[in-house]
Write a protein that holds these residues in place. Structure first.
Motif, short mmCIF file in Angstrom:
data_model
loop_
_atom_site.label_atom_id
_atom_site.label_comp_id
_atom_site.label_asym_id
_atom_site.label_seq_id
_atom_site.Cartn_x
_atom_site.Cartn_y
_atom_site.Cartn_z
N LEU A 142 0.80 -1.34 0.00
CA LEU A 142 -0.19 -0.02 0.17
C LEU A 142 0.85 1.22 -0.02
O LEU A 142 0.39 2.48 -0.21
CB LEU A 142 -0.99 0.00 1.18
CG LEU A 142 -2.04 -1.20 1.33
CD1 LEU A 142 -2.71 -0.92 2.58
CD2 LEU A 142 -2.92 -0.81 0.09
N VAL A 143 2.14 1.02 0.36
CA VAL A 143 2.83 2.29 0.21
C VAL A 143 4.30 1.74 -0.32
O VAL A 143 4.72 0.70 -0.37
CB VAL A 143 3.33 2.96 1.79
CG1 VAL A 143 4.45 3.87 1.88
CG2 VAL A 143 2.13 3.39 2.26
N ARG A 144 5.03 2.83 -1.01
CA ARG A 144 6.23 2.63 -1.70
C ARG A 144 7.28 3.47 -1.12
O ARG A 144 6.92 4.70 -0.68
CB ARG A 144 6.23 2.56 -3.14
CG ARG A 144 5.32 1.49 -3.67
CD ARG A 144 5.64 1.71 -5.43
NE ARG A 144 4.97 2.75 -5.74
CZ ARG A 144 4.02 3.14 -6.60
NH1 ARG A 144 3.28 1.88 -7.29
NH2 ARG A 144 3.41 4.09 -7.29
N ALA A 145 8.72 3.02 -0.92
CA ALA A 145 9.75 3.99 -0.49
C ALA A 145 10.49 4.08 -1.71
O ALA A 145 10.97 3.42 -2.52
CB ALA A 145 10.77 3.30 0.31
N ASN A 146 11.07 5.50 -1.84
CA ASN A 146 11.81 6.13 -2.73
C ASN A 146 13.29 6.31 -2.09
O ASN A 146 13.49 7.37 -1.43
CB ASN A 146 11.33 7.09 -3.62
CG ASN A 146 12.17 7.74 -4.73
OD1 ASN A 146 13.32 7.46 -4.72
ND2 ASN A 146 11.47 8.42 -5.58
#
Length: 231
Positions: A73-77
């Motif tokens: 549900l969330v992505r890290a850059n």
């Protein structure tokens, strides 16, 4: 009346706040998005446009981010100097844009009527009318078991209220009667007023403060102290 929700998407209240804050900032301050951990924490702890108001630490937010990333549900850059985070709710939850917007507002502000939702989503997505809001809410309520089951519930009418409110089920089952008894301080017709304008201004000021703090951190300078002239 109590409805269940599949465990695969059941969130903690903190995770729901973190996710919804990312969804909000993606729409309202796209130039500052994706968000750093510090900016995200400040957004979660805003005093306006939040129900309930929370006081989360960076550790609280970081822990929720790990859980949300595990659920896709969330992505890290991590390509920049500071790790930034963005939501992936629409695809992760398998819902259209309009439904995602409504769920995001319900996670941020608690139970609301369809009219209130149409007003409060104005900066996220412009619904044609209240009927279109109700249509997407009804689809979310009637979501089939093979798609994960209902994601919202229509609450019993609160004493003195003209309209019924809706609540999300992303944090698990809710007691509709209990929510109805709690009532709402907002107008049932969702008409805009001074309070709504103040909330919007407070939210914008909080985001500006977060941006200034983040810029000062990246530049290695001390943040300005309110009331003290800078030389």
């Amino acid at each position: 009346m109590t409805l269940t929700h599949p465990a695969s998407l059941t969130l903690t209240p903190i995770a729901a706040r973190v996710l919804a804050t990312l969804m909000e900032k993606a729409r309202t301050v796209p130039d500052s998005y994706p968000l750093s951990l510090n900016s995200l924490m400040l957004g979660c702890n805003q005093k306006s446009s939040r129900e309930p108001v929370m006081d989360l630490s960076e550790a609280d937010v970081a822990g929720a981010l790990e859980n949300l990333m595990a659920l896709s549900l969330v992505r890290a850059n991590t390509s920049g100097r500071v790790t930034r985070y963005e939501h992936n709710f629409q695809r992760g939850a398998g819902v259209p844009e309009q439904s995602a917007v409504l769920l995001g507002l319900l996670m941020l502000r608690g139970p609301q009527t369809a009219a209130e939702l149409r007003l409060n989503t104005e900066r996220w997505y412009r619904f044609a009318d209240v009927s279109s809001v109700e249509g997407f809410l009804e689809e979310l309520q009637e979501r089939s078991p093979d798609k994960g089951g209902p994601l919202v519930i229509k609450l019993d009418r609160a004493p003195g209220a003209r309209e019924q409110r809706w609540a999300h089920l992303l944090c698990g089952p809710v007691d509709a009667a209990q929510f109805a008894q709690s009532g709402s301080a907002r107008g049932a017709d969702g008409s805009p007023g001074t309070l709504a304008r103040i909330e919007q201004l407070e939210a914008e000021v909080a985001q500006l403060k977060a941006t200034v703090l983040e810029l000062c951190s990246e530049l290695g300078v001390s943040p300005p102290v309110p009331g003290v002239a800078q030389t």
